[in-house]
Design a protein around this motif. Sequence first.
Motif, PDB file in Angstrom:
ATOM      1  N   MET A 285      -3.706   9.050  -5.544  1.00  0.00           N
ATOM      2  CA  MET A 285      -4.558   7.179  -5.692  1.00  0.00           C
ATOM      3  C   MET A 285      -3.362   6.778  -5.349  1.00  0.00           C
ATOM      4  SD  MET A 285      -4.584   5.497  -8.764  1.00  0.00           S
ATOM      5  CE  MET A 285      -6.358   7.136  -9.683  1.00  0.00           C
ATOM      6  N   ASN A 286      -2.918   5.876  -4.186  1.00  0.00           N
ATOM      7  CA  ASN A 286      -2.018   4.689  -4.189  1.00  0.00           C
ATOM      8  C   ASN A 286      -2.366   3.797  -4.926  1.00  0.00           C
ATOM      9  OD1 ASN A 286      -1.026   6.838  -1.889  1.00  0.00           O
ATOM     10  ND2 ASN A 286      -1.938   6.054  -0.599  1.00  0.00           N
ATOM     11  N   ILE A 287      -1.327   2.782  -5.121  1.00  0.00           N
ATOM     12  CA  ILE A 287      -0.670   1.818  -6.100  1.00  0.00           C
ATOM     13  C   ILE A 287      -0.095   1.030  -5.767  1.00  0.00           C
ATOM     14  CG2 ILE A 287      -0.575   0.634  -8.444  1.00  0.00           C
ATOM     15  CD1 ILE A 287      -1.435   3.514 -10.098  1.00  0.00           C
ATOM     16  N   LEU A 288      -1.024  -0.657  -5.329  1.00  0.00           N
ATOM     17  CA  LEU A 288      -0.539  -1.872  -5.282  1.00  0.00           C
ATOM     18  C   LEU A 288      -0.243  -2.562  -5.933  1.00  0.00           C
ATOM     19  CD1 LEU A 288       0.803  -3.203  -2.728  1.00  0.00           C
ATOM     20  CD2 LEU A 288      -0.985  -3.950  -2.415  1.00  0.00           C
ATOM     21  N   ILE A 289       1.233  -3.418  -6.482  1.00  0.00           N
ATOM     22  CA  ILE A 289       2.064  -3.958  -7.343  1.00  0.00           C
ATOM     23  C   ILE A 289       1.946  -5.614  -6.503  1.00  0.00           C
ATOM     24  CG2 ILE A 289       2.948  -4.903  -9.229  1.00  0.00           C
ATOM     25  CD1 ILE A 289       2.045  -2.099  -9.260  1.00  0.00           C
ATOM     26  N   LEU A 290       0.887  -5.783  -7.652  1.00  0.00           N
ATOM     27  CA  LEU A 290       0.655  -7.601  -6.428  1.00  0.00           C
ATOM     28  C   LEU A 290       1.960  -8.379  -7.622  1.00  0.00           C
ATOM     29  CD1 LEU A 290      -0.283  -9.122  -3.643  1.00  0.00           C
ATOM     30  CD2 LEU A 290      -2.084 -10.312  -5.659  1.00  0.00           C
ATOM     31  N   GLN A 291       2.462  -9.011  -6.831  1.00  0.00           N
ATOM     32  CA  GLN A 291       4.058  -9.886  -8.080  1.00  0.00           C
ATOM     33  C   GLN A 291       4.088 -11.296  -7.057  1.00  0.00           C
ATOM     34  OE1 GLN A 291       6.032  -6.190  -7.638  1.00  0.00           O
ATOM     35  NE2 GLN A 291       7.557  -7.913  -8.702  1.00  0.00           N
ATOM     36  N   SER A 292       4.656 -12.388  -7.932  1.00  0.00           N
ATOM     37  CA  SER A 292       5.672 -13.427  -7.478  1.00  0.00           C
ATOM     38  C   SER A 292       6.225 -13.461  -6.466  1.00  0.00           C
ATOM     39  CB  SER A 292       5.096 -14.987  -8.394  1.00  0.00           C
ATOM     40  OG  SER A 292       3.817 -15.710  -7.980  1.00  0.00           O
ATOM     41  N   LYS A 293       7.309 -12.540  -7.630  1.00  0.00           N
ATOM     42  CA  LYS A 293       8.715 -12.446  -7.535  1.00  0.00           C
ATOM     43  C   LYS A 293       8.811 -10.371  -7.621  1.00  0.00           C
ATOM     44  CE  LYS A 293      12.186 -13.450 -10.548  1.00  0.00           C
ATOM     45  NZ  LYS A 293      13.780 -14.390 -11.215  1.00  0.00           N
ATOM     46  N   ALA A 294       9.914  -9.951  -6.595  1.00  0.00           N
ATOM     47  CA  ALA A 294       9.849  -8.630  -6.825  1.00  0.00           C
ATOM     48  C   ALA A 294      10.889  -9.286  -7.886  1.00  0.00           C
ATOM     49  CB  ALA A 294      10.604  -7.797  -5.351  1.00  0.00           C
TER      50      ALA A 294
ATOM     51  N   LEU B 220       3.654   5.511 -14.554  1.00  0.00           N
ATOM     52  CA  LEU B 220       2.110   5.648 -14.339  1.00  0.00           C
ATOM     53  C   LEU B 220       2.260   6.716 -13.275  1.00  0.00           C
ATOM     54  CD1 LEU B 220      -0.664   4.500 -15.621  1.00  0.00           C
ATOM     55  CD2 LEU B 220      -0.094   2.945 -13.851  1.00  0.00           C
ATOM     56  N   THR B 221       2.644   6.719 -12.233  1.00  0.00           N
ATOM     57  CA  THR B 221       2.652   6.901 -10.789  1.00  0.00           C
ATOM     58  C   THR B 221       2.781   7.921 -11.980  1.00  0.00           C
ATOM     59  OG1 THR B 221       4.420   6.426 -10.158  1.00  0.00           O
ATOM     60  CG2 THR B 221       2.210   5.661 -10.299  1.00  0.00           C
ATOM     61  N   GLU B 222       4.065   8.911 -12.089  1.00  0.00           N
ATOM     62  CA  GLU B 222       4.432   9.927 -12.470  1.00  0.00           C
ATOM     63  C   GLU B 222       3.522  10.701 -13.088  1.00  0.00           C
ATOM     64  OE1 GLU B 222       8.071   9.786 -13.871  1.00  0.00           O
ATOM     65  OE2 GLU B 222       9.452   9.472 -12.388  1.00  0.00           O
ATOM     66  N   TRP B 223       2.793  10.172 -13.945  1.00  0.00           N
ATOM     67  CA  TRP B 223       1.894  10.196 -15.510  1.00  0.00           C
ATOM     68  C   TRP B 223       0.317  11.120 -14.358  1.00  0.00           C
ATOM     69  CZ3 TRP B 223      -3.198  10.162 -17.079  1.00  0.00           C
ATOM     70  CH2 TRP B 223      -3.812  10.902 -18.040  1.00  0.00           C
ATOM     71  N   LEU B 224      -0.362  10.144 -13.971  1.00  0.00           N
ATOM     72  CA  LEU B 224      -1.147  10.400 -13.320  1.00  0.00           C
ATOM     73  C   LEU B 224      -0.872  11.511 -11.721  1.00  0.00           C
ATOM     74  CD1 LEU B 224      -1.645   6.801 -11.636  1.00  0.00           C
ATOM     75  CD2 LEU B 224      -3.751   8.443 -13.021  1.00  0.00           C
TER      76      LEU B 224
ATOM     77  N   ALA C 294       1.251  14.061 -12.681  1.00  0.00           N
ATOM     78  CA  ALA C 294       1.034  15.309 -13.653  1.00  0.00           C
ATOM     79  C   ALA C 294      -0.008  16.262 -14.017  1.00  0.00           C
ATOM     80  CB  ALA C 294       2.164  15.042 -14.444  1.00  0.00           C
ATOM     81  N   HIS C 295      -1.170  14.792 -13.870  1.00  0.00           N
ATOM     82  CA  HIS C 295      -2.446  15.264 -14.527  1.00  0.00           C
ATOM     83  C   HIS C 295      -3.364  14.892 -13.269  1.00  0.00           C
ATOM     84  CE1 HIS C 295      -0.808  14.134 -18.138  1.00  0.00           C
ATOM     85  NE2 HIS C 295      -1.514  14.524 -18.803  1.00  0.00           N
ATOM     86  N   GLY C 296      -2.895  15.546 -12.087  1.00  0.00           N
ATOM     87  CA  GLY C 296      -3.999  15.869 -11.466  1.00  0.00           C
ATOM     88  C   GLY C 296      -4.223  14.743 -10.263  1.00  0.00           C
ATOM     89  N   ALA C 297      -3.950  13.833  -9.952  1.00  0.00           N
ATOM     90  CA  ALA C 297      -3.815  12.924  -9.262  1.00  0.00           C
ATOM     91  C   ALA C 297      -2.877  12.568  -8.317  1.00  0.00           C
ATOM     92  CB  ALA C 297      -4.422  11.180  -9.868  1.00  0.00           C
ATOM     93  N   ALA C 298      -2.256  12.777  -7.623  1.00  0.00           N
ATOM     94  CA  ALA C 298      -1.007  12.569  -6.930  1.00  0.00           C
ATOM     95  C   ALA C 298      -1.109  11.318  -6.368  1.00  0.00           C
ATOM     96  CB  ALA C 298      -0.688  13.502  -5.718  1.00  0.00           C
ATOM     97  N   SER C 299      -0.082  10.352  -6.319  1.00  0.00           N
ATOM     98  CA  SER C 299      -0.355   8.624  -6.683  1.00  0.00           C
ATOM     99  C   SER C 299       1.277   8.758  -6.194  1.00  0.00           C
ATOM    100  CB  SER C 299       0.224   7.768  -8.421  1.00  0.00           C
ATOM    101  OG  SER C 299      -1.467   8.840  -8.928  1.00  0.00           O
ATOM    102  N   ARG C 300       1.805   6.881  -5.307  1.00  0.00           N
ATOM    103  CA  ARG C 300       2.346   6.958  -4.360  1.00  0.00           C
ATOM    104  C   ARG C 300       2.709   4.767  -5.467  1.00  0.00           C
ATOM    105  NH1 ARG C 300       2.919   7.479   1.116  1.00  0.00           N
ATOM    106  NH2 ARG C 300       5.026   6.328   1.061  1.00  0.00           N
ATOM    107  N   LEU C 301       3.395   4.488  -5.454  1.00  0.00           N
ATOM    108  CA  LEU C 301       4.261   3.316  -5.144  1.00  0.00           C
ATOM    109  C   LEU C 301       4.174   2.369  -4.702  1.00  0.00           C
ATOM    110  CD1 LEU C 301       3.476   1.662  -8.838  1.00  0.00           C
ATOM    111  CD2 LEU C 301       5.865   2.193  -9.207  1.00  0.00           C
ATOM    112  N   PHE C 302       3.861   1.178  -4.392  1.00  0.00           N
ATOM    113  CA  PHE C 302       3.618  -0.121  -3.240  1.00  0.00           C
ATOM    114  C   PHE C 302       4.302  -0.964  -3.809  1.00  0.00           C
ATOM    115  CE2 PHE C 302       1.796   3.265  -1.212  1.00  0.00           C
ATOM    116  CZ  PHE C 302       2.547   3.622  -0.230  1.00  0.00           C
ATOM    117  N   PHE C 303       4.462  -2.385  -3.869  1.00  0.00           N
ATOM    118  CA  PHE C 303       4.735  -3.279  -3.997  1.00  0.00           C
ATOM    119  C   PHE C 303       4.399  -4.076  -3.205  1.00  0.00           C
ATOM    120  CE2 PHE C 303       7.467  -0.388  -6.437  1.00  0.00           C
ATOM    121  CZ  PHE C 303       7.204  -0.683  -8.012  1.00  0.00           C
ATOM    122  N   CYS C 304       3.377  -5.479  -3.336  1.00  0.00           N
ATOM    123  CA  CYS C 304       3.898  -6.805  -2.264  1.00  0.00           C
ATOM    124  C   CYS C 304       4.196  -7.981  -3.344  1.00  0.00           C
ATOM    125  CB  CYS C 304       2.245  -6.910  -1.944  1.00  0.00           C
ATOM    126  SG  CYS C 304       1.685  -7.828  -1.645  1.00  0.00           S
ATOM    127  N   TYR C 305       4.986  -9.110  -2.433  1.00  0.00           N
ATOM    128  CA  TYR C 305       5.248 -10.172  -3.287  1.00  0.00           C
ATOM    129  C   TYR C 305       5.238 -11.500  -2.705  1.00  0.00           C
ATOM    130  CZ  TYR C 305       9.164  -7.017  -1.064  1.00  0.00           C
ATOM    131  OH  TYR C 305       9.840  -6.192  -0.435  1.00  0.00           O
TER     132      TYR C 305
END
Length: 294
Positions: free
Chosen positions: A1-10, A25-29, A31-42
């Motif tokens: 699961m790839n997660i994108l954080i949308l924010q005004s200021k990085a 959050l991504t580490e928990w996912l 560890a519970h079987g949903a391999a996750s990576r974190l990306f940012f958009c700002y």
Amino acid sequence: MNILILQSKAFPHRANSFCYFYTQLTEWLTAHGAASRLFFCYLRVDDSGFENGLHLPDDYEGFYTPRNIEAACTYIAEKRIDVILDYSHIITGDTRRFFLEIRRRNPQVKLFTMIHNCPKHTTQLKAYVLPKLKLKDAHGPKGLFQWMFPRLYLFLLKRVESYQNISAYNTMDEIVLLSPSYIPEFRRLIGKKDASRLSAIPNAIKPVESNIPIEQKKKEIIFVGRFDPEKGLPKLLKIWEMVQDELPEWNLIMVGDGGKYKECAQMIADKKLKRVRLTGHQMSIPYIDRASIL
């Protein structure tokens, strides 16, 4: 699961508590079987070393510009984003239009927003601040209106806050709150008894490792945070005034900065408070590590 954080200021990586929260959050996912990576958009960057993110071409607070939409959609496709997490935005007007267009072009992507306060935070804070507002502090037409008609201002503010939360609920796939107790509060705020797209994830707290045994810590009571009205710092200083002579070996250390900093400094001087030190904005961990009471 790839997660994108949308924010005004990085926000800076690693040292920032919100970054730590999303990393957990991504580490928990994972560890519970949903391999996750974190990306940012700002929109804006104040950290030259920011990693793993998309800097949008147009610094427009509402996000909704053709170039921002194209850049975001390209990035979503390139990184195979599954979930977009909105970071504390008010999802009305152009921001809502931005999300609706993202959903239209990427129907497979789920849209979440995170509310990092209680749902009624804005009106609760104003209800706390307005009774203390003085005419000399009522700057501009808005401030004068707040001073003259505080009850009317609070009534209108509640209507605005309700509209903002209704818009968020109607736009996003899920609203994430800080506590399960906020779910019924949010339902009442938006007037939907059966609102189901609500979840709760508490704030993560980064562990503080200490090499100082508790019996060797200094006799210091430490405050760490923003010098803002909701922190109740004048009350903290009044309490210290009451107990300072009973605790002659103890010091009060206040770490942080903000709009009430000068007021606190003046209060310390006027009341001749003993053994109080304001440090200004500092890296707080060393102060927390050596203090006995936080």
